[in-house]
Design a protein around this motif. Structure first.
Motif, short mmCIF file in Angstrom:
data_model
loop_
_atom_site.label_atom_id
_atom_site.label_comp_id
_atom_site.label_asym_id
_atom_site.label_seq_id
_atom_site.Cartn_x
_atom_site.Cartn_y
_atom_site.Cartn_z
N GLU A 32 42.01 39.38 41.95
CA GLU A 32 40.86 39.06 41.10
C GLU A 32 41.10 39.51 39.66
O GLU A 32 40.65 38.87 38.72
CB GLU A 32 39.59 39.71 41.65
CG GLU A 32 39.20 39.13 42.97
CD GLU A 32 37.71 38.86 43.09
OE1 GLU A 32 36.97 39.00 42.09
OE2 GLU A 32 37.31 38.48 44.19
N VAL A 56 37.05 42.89 36.27
CA VAL A 56 36.30 42.80 37.53
C VAL A 56 35.09 43.74 37.42
O VAL A 56 35.24 44.92 37.13
CB VAL A 56 37.19 43.21 38.73
CG1 VAL A 56 36.42 43.11 40.04
CG2 VAL A 56 38.46 42.37 38.77
N SER A 57 33.91 43.19 37.63
CA SER A 57 32.69 43.98 37.48
C SER A 57 32.55 45.00 38.61
O SER A 57 33.12 44.84 39.69
CB SER A 57 31.46 43.06 37.48
OG SER A 57 31.26 42.52 38.78
N HIS A 115 29.90 45.42 40.28
CA HIS A 115 29.23 44.68 41.36
C HIS A 115 30.27 43.98 42.25
O HIS A 115 30.18 44.04 43.47
CB HIS A 115 28.25 43.66 40.77
CG HIS A 115 27.58 42.81 41.80
ND1 HIS A 115 26.62 43.31 42.66
CD2 HIS A 115 27.76 41.50 42.14
CE1 HIS A 115 26.24 42.34 43.48
NE2 HIS A 115 26.91 41.23 43.18
N ARG A 116 31.24 43.34 41.63
CA ARG A 116 32.27 42.65 42.41
C ARG A 116 33.15 43.64 43.16
O ARG A 116 33.55 43.36 44.30
CB ARG A 116 33.13 41.75 41.49
CG ARG A 116 34.18 40.98 42.24
CD ARG A 116 33.55 40.02 43.27
NE ARG A 116 34.60 39.38 44.05
CZ ARG A 116 34.53 39.17 45.36
NH1 ARG A 116 33.45 39.50 46.05
NH2 ARG A 116 35.53 38.60 45.99
N GLN A 150 31.31 44.47 46.20
CA GLN A 150 31.38 43.34 47.15
C GLN A 150 32.72 43.34 47.88
O GLN A 150 32.76 43.14 49.09
CB GLN A 150 31.20 42.01 46.42
CG GLN A 150 29.80 41.71 46.00
CD GLN A 150 29.72 40.37 45.26
OE1 GLN A 150 30.65 39.98 44.56
NE2 GLN A 150 28.61 39.67 45.44
N LEU A 151 33.81 43.54 47.15
CA LEU A 151 35.13 43.56 47.77
C LEU A 151 35.22 44.65 48.84
O LEU A 151 35.72 44.41 49.94
CB LEU A 151 36.23 43.80 46.72
CG LEU A 151 36.55 42.63 45.81
CD1 LEU A 151 37.49 43.07 44.70
CD2 LEU A 151 37.18 41.48 46.58
#
Length: 144
Positions: A124, A130-131, A133-134, A137-138
């Motif tokens: 990513e 990469v935030s 938040h992301r 999620q990961l």
């Protein structure tokens, strides 16, 4: 080593290596339990690894998590093997054996999931920042 058991202290243990001085510092809360001993031994394993790497060239001191956990996990297993031999009852032996099995599985799964997370993160990252938040999620995707 900072191991005082006091209120409001973080319960997360860690070992910090200082390459310029070749020293390590262990931070943990020690309240005298057998699990505290295993935590101490684990962190001292990291300190030993830092000591063993002292003479290694700085560029060669970077290593993956699997290597970082080798000395600490090995140290735990030495103590657990000795504790099983010294156990006075079947219940003590079962407790120690259970702890040995739990730690082995936990370390294997933890290292593997971090590897998968890093693979996905770097994939990513090729697309840009990469935030947080992301990142969350990961990690959630990996832990399912």
């Amino acid at each position: 080593m900072e191991a005082e058991n006091r209120p409001n202290k973080s319960a997360i243990p860690f070992c910090a290596g200082f390459p310029l001085t070749g020293e390590s510092r262990v931070f943990m809360t020690f309240s005298g339990t057998f699990l505290n001993v295993l935590t101490l031994v684990h962190e001292l394993g990291h300190a030993f690894h830092n000591h063993a790497m002292k003479s290694v060239n700085g560029l060669n001191k970077r290593y993956p998590l699997s290597i970082a956990e080798t000395a600490s996990t090995f140290s735990e297993m030495i103590i657990l093997d000795g504790a099983i031999k010294k156990a006075k009852s079947k219940e003590e032996k079962l407790f120690i054996l259970d702890e040995k099995l739990k730690r082995s599985v936990m370390n294997f799964m933890n290292i593997h999931s971090r590897f998968i997370f890093e693979q996905r993160f770097y994939k990513e990252r090729h697309g840009g920042i990469v935030s947080v938040h992301r990142l969350n999620q990961l990690m959630e995707e990996i832990n399912k």
